[in-house]
Every structure is written in C-alpha cells, then in structure tokens.
Motif scaffolding. Sequence first.
Motif, PDB file in Angstrom:
ATOM      1  N   GLN A 103      16.143  -4.805   1.963  1.00 12.58           N
ATOM      2  CA  GLN A 103      15.025  -5.118   2.854  1.00 12.58           C
ATOM      3  C   GLN A 103      13.761  -4.335   2.505  1.00 12.58           C
ATOM      4  O   GLN A 103      12.747  -4.452   3.190  1.00 12.58           O
ATOM      5  CB  GLN A 103      15.422  -4.819   4.314  1.00 12.58           C
ATOM      6  N   ILE A 104      13.822  -3.531   1.440  1.00 13.48           N
ATOM      7  CA  ILE A 104      12.674  -2.708   1.052  1.00 13.48           C
ATOM      8  C   ILE A 104      12.048  -3.275  -0.211  1.00 13.48           C
ATOM      9  O   ILE A 104      12.748  -3.716  -1.124  1.00 13.48           O
ATOM     10  CB  ILE A 104      13.091  -1.242   0.843  1.00 13.48           C
ATOM     11  N   GLU A 105      10.710  -3.262  -0.263  1.00 17.01           N
ATOM     12  CA  GLU A 105       9.963  -3.676  -1.449  1.00 17.01           C
ATOM     13  C   GLU A 105       9.241  -2.462  -2.026  1.00 17.01           C
ATOM     14  O   GLU A 105       8.817  -1.575  -1.276  1.00 17.01           O
ATOM     15  CB  GLU A 105       8.929  -4.749  -1.090  1.00 17.01           C
ATOM     16  N   VAL A 106       9.102  -2.422  -3.334  1.00 16.38           N
ATOM     17  CA  VAL A 106       8.399  -1.315  -4.005  1.00 16.38           C
ATOM     18  C   VAL A 106       7.306  -1.886  -4.893  1.00 16.38           C
ATOM     19  O   VAL A 106       7.564  -2.785  -5.703  1.00 16.38           O
ATOM     20  CB  VAL A 106       9.350  -0.436  -4.838  1.00 16.38           C
ATOM     21  N   ASP A 107       6.097  -1.368  -4.739  1.00 14.49           N
ATOM     22  CA  ASP A 107       4.973  -1.688  -5.617  1.00 14.49           C
ATOM     23  C   ASP A 107       4.732  -0.439  -6.468  1.00 14.49           C
ATOM     24  O   ASP A 107       4.192   0.552  -5.991  1.00 14.49           O
ATOM     25  CB  ASP A 107       3.741  -2.036  -4.786  1.00 14.49           C
ATOM     26  N   LEU A 108       5.166  -0.485  -7.731  1.00 18.80           N
ATOM     27  CA  LEU A 108       5.090   0.677  -8.620  1.00 18.80           C
ATOM     28  C   LEU A 108       3.870   0.564  -9.524  1.00 18.80           C
ATOM     29  O   LEU A 108       3.748  -0.377 -10.307  1.00 18.80           O
ATOM     30  CB  LEU A 108       6.362   0.779  -9.458  1.00 18.80           C
ATOM     31  N   VAL A 109       2.959   1.514  -9.411  1.00 15.13           N
ATOM     32  CA  VAL A 109       1.729   1.538 -10.199  1.00 15.13           C
ATOM     33  C   VAL A 109       1.829   2.670 -11.213  1.00 15.13           C
ATOM     34  O   VAL A 109       1.812   3.851 -10.849  1.00 15.13           O
ATOM     35  CB  VAL A 109       0.489   1.741  -9.297  1.00 15.13           C
ATOM     36  N   LEU A 110       1.941   2.324 -12.495  1.00 11.99           N
ATOM     37  CA  LEU A 110       2.036   3.333 -13.549  1.00 11.99           C
ATOM     38  C   LEU A 110       0.660   3.530 -14.173  1.00 11.99           C
ATOM     39  O   LEU A 110       0.096   2.611 -14.761  1.00 11.99           O
ATOM     40  CB  LEU A 110       3.047   2.900 -14.610  1.00 11.99           C
ATOM     41  N   THR A 111       0.126   4.708 -14.031  1.00 13.12           N
ATOM     42  CA  THR A 111      -1.188   5.037 -14.572  1.00 13.12           C
ATOM     43  C   THR A 111      -1.278   6.541 -14.761  1.00 13.12           C
ATOM     44  O   THR A 111      -0.669   7.311 -14.002  1.00 13.12           O
ATOM     45  CB  THR A 111      -2.308   4.568 -13.634  1.00 13.12           C
ATOM     46  N   ASN A 112      -2.030   6.963 -15.775  1.00 17.35           N
ATOM     47  CA  ASN A 112      -2.251   8.390 -15.992  1.00 17.35           C
ATOM     48  C   ASN A 112      -3.435   8.914 -15.193  1.00 17.35           C
ATOM     49  O   ASN A 112      -3.752  10.099 -15.255  1.00 17.35           O
ATOM     50  CB  ASN A 112      -2.449   8.670 -17.486  1.00 17.35           C
ATOM     51  N   GLN A 113      -4.105   8.032 -14.466  1.00 16.38           N
ATOM     52  CA  GLN A 113      -5.169   8.454 -13.565  1.00 16.38           C
ATOM     53  C   GLN A 113      -4.553   8.955 -12.259  1.00 16.38           C
ATOM     54  O   GLN A 113      -3.577   8.385 -11.766  1.00 16.38           O
ATOM     55  CB  GLN A 113      -6.121   7.297 -13.263  1.00 16.38           C
ATOM     56  N   LYS A 114      -5.109  10.010 -11.715  1.00 16.06           N
ATOM     57  CA  LYS A 114      -4.626  10.537 -10.438  1.00 16.06           C
ATOM     58  C   LYS A 114      -5.314   9.778  -9.308  1.00 16.06           C
ATOM     59  O   LYS A 114      -6.421  10.114  -8.886  1.00 16.06           O
ATOM     60  CB  LYS A 114      -4.878  12.040 -10.344  1.00 16.06           C
ATOM     61  N   LEU A 115      -4.653   8.738  -8.853  1.00 17.16           N
ATOM     62  CA  LEU A 115      -5.222   7.887  -7.818  1.00 17.16           C
ATOM     63  C   LEU A 115      -5.290   8.619  -6.484  1.00 17.16           C
ATOM     64  O   LEU A 115      -4.415   9.418  -6.148  1.00 17.16           O
ATOM     65  CB  LEU A 115      -4.376   6.623  -7.660  1.00 17.16           C
ATOM     66  N   ASP A 116      -6.339   8.326  -5.731  1.00 14.87           N
ATOM     67  CA  ASP A 116      -6.446   8.848  -4.374  1.00 14.87           C
ATOM     68  C   ASP A 116      -5.484   8.066  -3.493  1.00 14.87           C
ATOM     69  O   ASP A 116      -5.534   6.830  -3.439  1.00 14.87           O
ATOM     70  CB  ASP A 116      -7.882   8.701  -3.858  1.00 14.87           C
ATOM     71  N   LEU A 117      -4.609   8.767  -2.802  1.00 13.76           N
ATOM     72  CA  LEU A 117      -3.566   8.083  -2.050  1.00 13.76           C
ATOM     73  C   LEU A 117      -4.125   7.207  -0.941  1.00 13.76           C
ATOM     74  O   LEU A 117      -3.624   6.097  -0.706  1.00 13.76           O
ATOM     75  CB  LEU A 117      -2.571   9.101  -1.465  1.00 13.76           C
ATOM     76  N   ILE A 118      -5.174   7.670  -0.289  1.00 13.55           N
ATOM     77  CA  ILE A 118      -5.740   6.898   0.820  1.00 13.55           C
ATOM     78  C   ILE A 118      -6.522   5.705   0.297  1.00 13.55           C
ATOM     79  O   ILE A 118      -6.312   4.558   0.727  1.00 13.55           O
ATOM     80  CB  ILE A 118      -6.625   7.794   1.699  1.00 13.55           C
ATOM     81  N   ASP A 119      -7.428   5.941  -0.654  1.00 14.90           N
ATOM     82  CA  ASP A 119      -8.260   4.855  -1.175  1.00 14.90           C
ATOM     83  C   ASP A 119      -7.423   3.772  -1.850  1.00 14.90           C
ATOM     84  O   ASP A 119      -7.777   2.585  -1.817  1.00 14.90           O
ATOM     85  CB  ASP A 119      -9.284   5.403  -2.177  1.00 14.90           C
ATOM     86  N   SER A 120      -6.313   4.158  -2.484  1.00 17.41           N
ATOM     87  CA  SER A 120      -5.487   3.207  -3.219  1.00 17.41           C
ATOM     88  C   SER A 120      -4.274   2.730  -2.422  1.00 17.41           C
ATOM     89  O   SER A 120      -3.424   2.018  -2.958  1.00 17.41           O
ATOM     90  CB  SER A 120      -5.009   3.831  -4.533  1.00 17.41           C
TER      91      SER A 120
END
Length: 291
Positions: free
Chosen positions: A119-136
């Motif tokens: 019942q769980i979905e995962v959206d995995l974003v692989l990037t070497n950029q340190k994404l802002d958790l809130i903005d992204s």
Amino acid sequence: MDWTGVSEFVAVAETQSFTAAADKLGSSVVNVSRKVKALEQRLGVKLLQRTTRKVSLTEMGQQYYYDCKPLVEGLALAELNVSNIQHGISGQIRVTAPVTFGERYIAPLVNEFLALHGQIEVDLVLTNQKLDLIDSSIDVAIRLGHLNDSNLIAKKLATRQMFVCASPDYIATHGEPHTLSELAMHQCLVGSNQYWRFLQQGKGRNIRVNGRLKCNSGVSLLDAAISGLGLAQLPDYYVGDALVRGDLVEVLPSYRDKEEGIWALYGHNRALPSKLDLFIRFLQQHIKKPA
C-alpha cells in the motif's frame, strides 16, 4: 530458542545502566536485573561487569551483544511491520539520494520495501544536488559524510570510508606520496570538494588539492585514477573492487580519515508519519556497510 533476558541484556549493554534499560523497556530495575541474571546462568557465562558506578560488558558479553543486537532489532522491525500492515499503512514516500550510492544501495532496498508493503508508493529521486526538502517536497534525504548544521533530524544508517588511491602505473611514473605535504607535487583528481580530509596525529586536517582534472562524478574520477591520471580520494563503494583487483592501490594509509556517517535526514515533525518511520527503520536494519 529461549529469548528470556536477551532484550533486557541488549538494553543494558546499550545504556550501560539497569535503570536506563528499565526505563527504555517500560519495566522495573528488579525485573531487568532478574532476567539478565537468569540469562547469564542459562549461558553459563558472565556477560556484564557490575560496579557501584557503572555497568560494562565483559569480553564474552561484548561478543554476545554484537550477535544479539541485530536479532533484537529484527524482531522489533518484524513486530512493527505486522502492526503497520494490520493498520493499513499507505501513501507515498518521496526520497532523494546521491546517484551512484542510490543506484547501488538505496534502489535495491526500495524494491524490497515495496515488495513487503503493497500500500506504499516510493518516488526515488537520484541526484548529486542537495535538494531542499521543503521546496522539493522530499520526505527523506540520504546524505553522505559530514553534515552541515541544519534544522533537519539525522539518523545514521551506516558508515563509509574514504581512500586516497592511485594506479600502479601512476606510482611507477610519479612516485608515491608519504606525507601530506607531498600532495602538492602530485596530480590530484578533484571532485566537487577541493579539500581532501585526513587524520594526522589524531586530529582532522583538510588539505586543498589541485590537478588538471576536475569533475563532480565519482565514476569519472575512478576511471581517471585507474587510467593513471593522478590521485583520487573516493569512498569505499567506488574504489573497493578496484583495490581488490589491484587496479588501484591505497596511498597515505596512515593519514586515512575516520569513517563518515551515511544518514537519513527528514524534517522536524511532532509525530513522524508511520510510513516514513517504517521506511527509515527498514533502511537501518537492512543497509550494509559499503565495501
């Protein structure tokens, strides 16, 4: 198998206190002490050294703790999984991780996690950029190495080790550095950070390095090092196989820095969502130390 006293022993070993262990387990000091004593009698060995000031592990107790800790954690995770399935944990988790580490370690664990929790979905974003958790809109970020101060909560998943390496051909042509000051005389393959970290006489040192090649890809730096273009400082999960094959050799081993953390970062929430708590616990239980 008789589990009597095992959880109590592990709690005492981790807290070095019967009182703290009792608080952690929601039990009493008398009950914890009684069960640990029964465990020692059943095994026929002394696991804990008790003094008026502290509780410490005996040599046999240290070994028994290392063997029992993953079993206790696995049992706790199994019970949590059953509880979460029973209560219908569902929803999406958005995760970000560095590309190479994510491909090799995080993505396979995500696949295992999804197989367990339908019942769980995962959206995995692989990037070497340190994404802002809130903005992204990121729920959890996997970060490697030293962390900058932030308003995020960090949970350690594992550790990694940095190695300075060169090819045998490079060393045969240019020689091998034996001190940190000699790095200035060598071609250094520079990544996203121009400072390499070392440990000298028990203290950390950051050395600025220079070279003809600069690249933010660890895979590219690994290839350049194997090709004999210079020295590279890379994590174990990049260079481990090349070191075993002999394509690279470690240099400056006596200055090797301490192991660094591999972290799961997430925002401050009054109550961590069950799906995210489940996922982070799964990573902590199943992730293997890079090699």
